[in-house]
Design an enzyme around this catalytic site. Sequence first.
Site, PDB file in Angstrom:
ATOM      1  N   ARG A  56     -12.135  12.894   1.308  1.00 51.08           N
ATOM      2  CA  ARG A  56     -13.048  12.022   2.064  1.00 51.08           C
ATOM      3  C   ARG A  56     -14.365  11.770   1.343  1.00 51.08           C
ATOM      4  O   ARG A  56     -15.047  10.792   1.602  1.00 51.08           O
ATOM      5  CB  ARG A  56     -13.344  12.652   3.427  1.00 51.08           C
ATOM      6  CG  ARG A  56     -12.128  12.802   4.308  1.00 51.08           C
ATOM      7  CD  ARG A  56     -11.588  11.469   4.766  1.00 51.08           C
ATOM      8  NE  ARG A  56     -10.330  11.628   5.496  1.00 51.08           N
ATOM      9  CZ  ARG A  56      -9.547  10.621   5.835  1.00 51.08           C
ATOM     10  NH1 ARG A  56      -9.873   9.375   5.526  1.00 51.08           N
ATOM     11  NH2 ARG A  56      -8.416  10.836   6.479  1.00 51.08           N
TER      12      ARG A  56
ATOM     13  N   TYR B  97       0.833  -1.208   0.000  1.00 51.07           N
ATOM     14  CA  TYR B  97       0.000   0.000   0.000  1.00 51.07           C
ATOM     15  C   TYR B  97       0.868   1.259   0.000  1.00 51.07           C
ATOM     16  O   TYR B  97       0.628   2.196  -0.754  1.00 51.07           O
ATOM     17  CB  TYR B  97      -0.938  -0.004   1.208  1.00 51.07           C
ATOM     18  CG  TYR B  97      -1.802   1.246   1.298  1.00 51.07           C
ATOM     19  CD1 TYR B  97      -2.660   1.611   0.264  1.00 51.07           C
ATOM     20  CD2 TYR B  97      -1.754   2.069   2.427  1.00 51.07           C
ATOM     21  CE1 TYR B  97      -3.450   2.756   0.348  1.00 51.07           C
ATOM     22  CE2 TYR B  97      -2.546   3.212   2.524  1.00 51.07           C
ATOM     23  CZ  TYR B  97      -3.386   3.552   1.475  1.00 51.07           C
ATOM     24  OH  TYR B  97      -4.163   4.685   1.558  1.00 51.07           O
TER      25      TYR B  97
ATOM     26  N   ARG C  96       1.227   6.821  -6.881  1.00 51.80           N
ATOM     27  CA  ARG C  96       0.007   7.623  -7.069  1.00 51.80           C
ATOM     28  C   ARG C  96       0.264   9.089  -6.733  1.00 51.80           C
ATOM     29  O   ARG C  96      -0.117   9.990  -7.489  1.00 51.80           O
ATOM     30  CB  ARG C  96      -1.116   7.058  -6.202  1.00 51.80           C
ATOM     31  CG  ARG C  96      -2.356   7.920  -6.246  1.00 51.80           C
ATOM     32  CD  ARG C  96      -3.521   7.319  -5.505  1.00 51.80           C
ATOM     33  NE  ARG C  96      -3.270   7.072  -4.083  1.00 51.80           N
ATOM     34  CZ  ARG C  96      -4.211   6.702  -3.219  1.00 51.80           C
ATOM     35  NH1 ARG C  96      -5.448   6.500  -3.640  1.00 51.80           N
ATOM     36  NH2 ARG C  96      -3.921   6.500  -1.948  1.00 51.80           N
TER      37      ARG C  96
ATOM     38  N   TYR D  10      -1.518  13.131   5.972  1.00 54.69           N
ATOM     39  CA  TYR D  10      -1.076  12.175   7.002  1.00 54.69           C
ATOM     40  C   TYR D  10       0.436  12.311   7.204  1.00 54.69           C
ATOM     41  O   TYR D  10       1.185  12.442   6.229  1.00 54.69           O
ATOM     42  CB  TYR D  10      -1.339  10.733   6.555  1.00 54.69           C
ATOM     43  CG  TYR D  10      -2.757  10.219   6.687  1.00 54.69           C
ATOM     44  CD1 TYR D  10      -3.746  10.909   7.374  1.00 54.69           C
ATOM     45  CD2 TYR D  10      -3.088   8.988   6.127  1.00 54.69           C
ATOM     46  CE1 TYR D  10      -5.042  10.394   7.483  1.00 54.69           C
ATOM     47  CE2 TYR D  10      -4.378   8.468   6.228  1.00 54.69           C
ATOM     48  CZ  TYR D  10      -5.346   9.181   6.909  1.00 54.69           C
ATOM     49  OH  TYR D  10      -6.609   8.660   7.001  1.00 54.69           O
TER      50      TYR D  10
ATOM     51  N   GLU E 266     -14.223  -1.246   6.955  1.00 56.26           N
ATOM     52  CA  GLU E 266     -14.259   0.013   6.202  1.00 56.26           C
ATOM     53  C   GLU E 266     -15.569   0.050   5.417  1.00 56.26           C
ATOM     54  O   GLU E 266     -16.034  -0.995   4.960  1.00 56.26           O
ATOM     55  CB  GLU E 266     -13.056   0.056   5.252  1.00 56.26           C
ATOM     56  CG  GLU E 266     -13.015   1.303   4.423  1.00 56.26           C
ATOM     57  CD  GLU E 266     -11.743   1.414   3.583  1.00 56.26           C
ATOM     58  OE1 GLU E 266     -10.639   1.180   4.115  1.00 56.26           O
ATOM     59  OE2 GLU E 266     -11.874   1.731   2.397  1.00 56.26           O
TER      60      GLU E 266
HETATM   61  C1  LIG Z   1      -9.312   4.060   5.350  1.00 60.44           C
HETATM   62  C2  LIG Z   1      -8.525   4.988   4.809  1.00 60.44           C
HETATM   63  O1  LIG Z   1      -8.011   4.965   3.556  1.00 60.44           O
HETATM   64  C3  LIG Z   1      -8.393   4.012   2.588  1.00 60.44           C
HETATM   65  C4  LIG Z   1      -7.477   4.201   1.440  1.00 60.44           C
HETATM   66  C5  LIG Z   1      -7.788   5.023   0.385  1.00 60.44           C
HETATM   67  C6  LIG Z   1      -6.819   5.274  -0.712  1.00 60.44           C
HETATM   68  O2  LIG Z   1      -5.621   5.106  -0.487  1.00 60.44           O
HETATM   69  O3  LIG Z   1      -7.260   5.631  -1.831  1.00 60.44           O
HETATM   70  C7  LIG Z   1      -9.050   5.649   0.311  1.00 60.44           C
HETATM   71  C8  LIG Z   1      -9.991   5.397   1.287  1.00 60.44           C
HETATM   72  C9  LIG Z   1      -9.836   4.208   2.138  1.00 60.44           C
HETATM   73  O4  LIG Z   1     -10.217   3.115   1.347  1.00 60.44           O
HETATM   74  C10 LIG Z   1      -8.142   6.189   5.580  1.00 60.44           C
HETATM   75  O5  LIG Z   1      -6.986   6.608   5.445  1.00 60.44           O
HETATM   76  O6  LIG Z   1      -8.998   6.725   6.305  1.00 60.44           O
END
Ligand SMILES: C=C(O[C@@H]1C=C(C(=O)O)C=C[C@H]1O)C(=O)O
Length: 312
Positions: free
Chosen positions: A187, A114, A121, A174, A300
């Site tokens: 979000r 990830y 990305r 982050y 999630e």
């Molecule tokens: C759950 C989280 O992230 C996850 C990761 C994401 C991404 O990297 O595109 C987008 C939303 C979620 O699926 C979060 O950081 O709150």
Amino acid sequence: MIYQHTSEPPVLRDGAPQVGVHMVDAGAEPFAEVWLTDKPARSGTLDALVWAEDGEYLFCAFRVEKQAVYRQPVRAAYEAAFELADRLGYTKIFRMWNLVGHITRDNAEGMENYRDFCIGRAEAFERWSSRIGSMPAATGIGALSDGIDCYFLACREGKATFLENPLQTPAYKYPDQYGPKSPSFARATYLTQVEEHATNIVYVSGTASIIGDETVCLEDIDGQLDLTIGNIETLISRGNLWLHGIGDGYRIADLDFIKVYVRDAEHLPVVRAKCAEVFAAHANVVYLNVDVCRPDLLVEIEGICRQEIADR
Ligand SMILES: C=C(O[C@@H]1C=C(C(=O)O)C=C[C@H]1O)C(=O)O
């Protein structure tokens, strides 16, 4: 999109993009997610990209096959997609899904897949910041076999507003304890519908039990579920939309086309029971037993809000 037992890279079938994503384990039922339009559509392929557009929206999918290290191929694939979206005039990518095989396992360099994906990305977004400015609502979630499937929806300028949640640090801010490059997503996206009588739509990103930037309610599925649902409630609330200059507001019962990702199969019954309580009885809900992007996240949830409460 066919959420199924194996992975099949994007193709054009009868003029429509079709992708098989390995997100459903052997014991569960495959399902299809179909993006329809009532306008005439045009479609095509360009190298690894498969796309369709109707003059208002663009759908595009691509797959990055298994790699020792993902960042460079991910960046190249994202950049190719941005170039296509830009060339076709759909410069607002408003919703994106990233289905990352073995998301929390390590790549050949010992970095989590990830985090590796996030680097490529983020570099693509940085390089395209002047053309594809905003980060879309997104999901970044585990898939059951190697490789990364990505698909997105984009529209013309002027319809999309990107939302943040006051309870959560924007993901693109982050701190680096979560990886060298922060995740590139918003979000949620609020989409203003131009047709008369059409309801505005909120596309809610994959949402988990994160407050600020921290996972909360460790090893507590009930707590994580409550926090996740609370995060979505705050995000779509009238107060939060107001902060973003929008007059609408939504409730959790307005959420539809819901995907609930559950890391451990043993938690499925409790998660289903809670979701049945809070989501509308008519809501379309699917449950997927896959890994989440942090090893400590158990659940999630994502979905789409359509019914405005402003006039209730
Ligand atoms: C759950 C989280 O992230 C996850 C990761 C994401 C991404 O990297 O595109 C987008 C939303 C979620 O699926 C979060 O950081 O709150």
